[in-house]
Structures are given as C-alpha cells and as structure tokens.
Design a protein around this motif. Structure first.
Motif, PDB file in Angstrom:
ATOM      1  N   THR A  10     -18.864  34.086 -33.723  1.00 17.52           N
ATOM      2  CA  THR A  10     -19.263  34.201 -35.232  1.00 17.52           C
ATOM      3  C   THR A  10     -19.653  32.650 -35.690  1.00 17.52           C
ATOM      4  N   TYR A  22      -7.505  31.886 -36.440  1.00 15.10           N
ATOM      5  CA  TYR A  22      -8.235  30.789 -37.225  1.00 15.10           C
ATOM      6  C   TYR A  22      -9.054  29.800 -36.514  1.00 15.10           C
ATOM      7  N   TYR A  51      -9.105  35.593 -38.698  1.00 17.09           N
ATOM      8  CA  TYR A  51      -9.003  36.897 -38.010  1.00 17.09           C
ATOM      9  C   TYR A  51      -7.635  37.606 -38.281  1.00 17.09           C
ATOM     10  N   TYR A  52      -7.608  38.699 -38.662  1.00 12.61           N
ATOM     11  CA  TYR A  52      -6.370  39.543 -39.032  1.00 12.61           C
ATOM     12  C   TYR A  52      -6.332  40.792 -38.135  1.00 12.61           C
ATOM     13  N   GLN A  53      -4.736  40.804 -37.948  1.00  5.65           N
ATOM     14  CA  GLN A  53      -4.450  42.309 -37.294  1.00  5.65           C
ATOM     15  C   GLN A  53      -3.319  42.632 -38.241  1.00  5.65           C
ATOM     16  N   ILE A  89      -9.815  37.197 -29.390  1.00  7.98           N
ATOM     17  CA  ILE A  89     -10.082  36.695 -30.725  1.00  7.98           C
ATOM     18  C   ILE A  89     -10.645  35.408 -30.854  1.00  7.98           C
ATOM     19  N   ASN A 110     -11.805  42.758 -38.058  1.00  4.02           N
ATOM     20  CA  ASN A 110     -10.604  42.039 -38.808  1.00  4.02           C
ATOM     21  C   ASN A 110     -11.258  40.398 -39.029  1.00  4.02           C
ATOM     22  N   LEU A 111     -12.367  40.322 -39.112  1.00  2.37           N
ATOM     23  CA  LEU A 111     -12.780  38.774 -39.303  1.00  2.37           C
ATOM     24  C   LEU A 111     -13.266  38.411 -40.652  1.00  2.37           C
ATOM     25  N   ARG A 121     -17.239  40.393 -43.920  1.00  2.00           N
ATOM     26  CA  ARG A 121     -16.307  40.962 -43.116  1.00  2.00           C
ATOM     27  C   ARG A 121     -16.971  41.635 -41.694  1.00  2.00           C
ATOM     28  N   THR A 171     -14.275  35.694 -30.219  1.00  2.00           N
ATOM     29  CA  THR A 171     -15.135  36.227 -31.337  1.00  2.00           C
ATOM     30  C   THR A 171     -15.061  35.333 -32.404  1.00  2.00           C
ATOM     31  N   LEU A 172     -14.124  34.455 -32.704  1.00  2.00           N
ATOM     32  CA  LEU A 172     -14.274  33.290 -33.732  1.00  2.00           C
ATOM     33  C   LEU A 172     -15.261  32.405 -33.432  1.00  2.00           C
TER      34      LEU A 172
END
Length: 299
Positions: free
Chosen positions: A100, A67, A58-60, A93, A8-9, A5, A96-97
């Motif tokens: 990563t 995704y 990725y969640y919030q 977001i 939120n990813l 983790r 960030t994805l």
C-alpha cells in the motif's frame, strides 16, 4: 477528513489521539515480545502536517494489529518503520502495508523506500530479504551514558542558536560536508527550522584579528518525548581535525543539560564512519542498538 479504506487497512494524513494510543500500545507489545527497540518519534506522529499520507494502520476486529509509518522531508525517499502484532504474523499483513505504501508513493516524486530494520531482529531481516530490499547502509544509535568533557575551547569559535537568518549559512555547511547542492539543502532546513521541536545551532569562526566570521559547523537538536536527538552534525572540511567538532558537540550537550536535564541524549552514526564513532565514544556515548536501512526502488 475522509479516511481511505482498503479492507482492514486505513491510510492517514494525521492521527487521532485514539490512534496514537493504539500505535504506542502495539509498539510496546512488539518491543517486549521481540526484545527490540523500535524507535518512533511521537512528537512527529502527533503533529503530522497532513500534506501527504504517512501512516498506514491495519485492523482486525477493530484492534490495531499492524502499523507502518513513513518519514521524509520533501526529498525523493521515504524511511519506513513497521510492525505486526506477534499473534497475527505470517498472515501477509506486513506485505499488505508495504504494498500500500509503494502504491501511495509511486508517481509522486518518491524514488526510493528505505526499510529500517534492527540488526538483531531475525524476523525483520527475513521480511526485508523476502520483499527484495537491498542493504543500503547501517547506523549505530548511541546514547550519552557518561559525559566526558575536555573543555578545551577555542574562544575564536562562537557556538549559538541559529534562526531563519542563518538558513543560507546552514545550507552552505551541509552542502560542503555532504557534497549536496545548497539549493537542495535550503528548503529542507527551512521546513525543519519552523518546527518547534527542532533547534538549530551554528558555529562561527573569527575574532577581531580575523577579517571575516565564517560559518564552519552546525547541528540540530530534535526534541522528542523522552529524548533529545543530535542530528545534522557537520564541520566543513577545511576546519576538520582541529578539535572544533568535539567543541561543538560538548557545547551542545551543555545546552541540552541546561534546558532538558532529565532527557536522554542520543545520536546516530554510520557504522563505516570510524572517525565520528571514536569522537562520540570519547565523549561518553555508547551503542544502544544498530539499524540496517534497506532500499526498495520505485518506478
């Protein structure tokens, strides 16, 4: 399995049923909002081998809002398809994805990421440009809408399902048509042929009056949730221009219709390959959409 983790990813090697449902819901929402077609292979997602991290979620507030999926078969590149919930865009977001994924694959034999972006997606094209990706090539996705067979078959060309005994022959065909090494093609075919959603076919030329039976063509049928994809379609150069490509394609369509009559038949073609494009059009395929593949080099 322990999840890695980062805020939120979540990085995943395999996906749960709950995660697959959330990804499907996000995909449908983004497609409706943007009037696009984001193609995901649900059989592939549901049956990840777990060999490497291939999915980034990725969640919030416990809701999936971003995704990114990666696809690659043991080569030095990964194809990436991503999405962000329309209400959560412009928050970094997507960056960030992507970052990563870059960190995940750097130093692990992957030298290139290919971002897949539908040509009519203005937001997607803007993102690709903003991250410094360079256009590599484009492909039309075509679907069979009105099959137009000619049924002009040369009986000397035998078209049949291929199995593990044909791997060397299939690799030789791919090598001859793509200009690659046989030893590079063999492990890719070996891996794919073991997957039950892939069905290889091979075309052999020869009869009793011909001294040899030479492998001259091939293709792979990929069974997806609601489609059958035609991939790895190849005819070696010495046998091109004789109508064998069309014969192989027509026989493949008949084979699909015999087993999966309700599924859409689709294929991809490079936009610069006019010869193949005209063949597909004459067989009854029409363009559904066009994708750009944009490259990011990894150190």
């Amino acid at each position: 399995m322990t999840e890695a983790r980062q805020h939120n990813l979540v990085k995943k090697r395999t996906l749960t049923t709950e995660e697959l449902v959330a990804i499907q819901q996000l995909t449908e929402l983004c497609n409706r909002h943007d009037e696009l077609y984001m193609r995901l292979d649900w059989n592939l997602l549901a049956n990840r081998s777990g060999a490497e991290v291939s999915d980034f979620l990725y969640y919030q507030n416990d809701e999936l809002v971003g995704y990114l999926m990666a696809y690659g078969f043991g080569n030095d590149e990964r194809e990436l398809t991503g999405m962000v919930h329309p209400a959560q865009r412009r928050q970094g977001i997507a960056r960030t994805l992507l970052q990563t994924a870059r960190e995940e694959y750097t130093g692990h034999g992957v030298h290139e990421l290919l971002l897949i972006c539908e040509q009519r997606s203005s937001s997607g094209k803007a993102f690709v440009e903003s991250v410094g990706a360079h256009h590599a090539f484009s492909e039309h996705e075509m679907i069979l809408t009105n099959f137009q067979p000619r049924n002009r078959f040369d009986d000397r060309l035998a078209f049949r399902p291929a199995d593990s005994d044909d791997i060397a022959a299939l690799a030789t065909i791919m090598s001859a048509t793509e200009g690659t090494l046989v030893e590079v093609e063999e492990p890719v075919i070996q891996q794919r042929i073991q997957d039950p959603v892939n069905h290889y076919y091979i075309a052999i030329f020869g009869d009793n009056e011909v001294g040899c039976h030479e492998p001259v063509g091939m293709l792979r049928l990929n069974e997806m949730h609601d489609e059958i994809g035609i991939y790895s379609f190849a005819v070696i150069p010495d046998y091109q221009g004789r109508g064998y490509g069309r014969q192989i394609l027509e026989e493949a369509i008949y084979a699909v219709r015999a087993e999966q009559s309700q599924k859409t038949i689709m294929l991809d073609v490079d936009v610069t390959n006019e010869r193949a494009f005209q063949l597909y059009r004459s067989c009854g395929f029409d363009i559904k959409t066009t994708y750009d593949y944009c490259s990011i080099a990894l150190a």
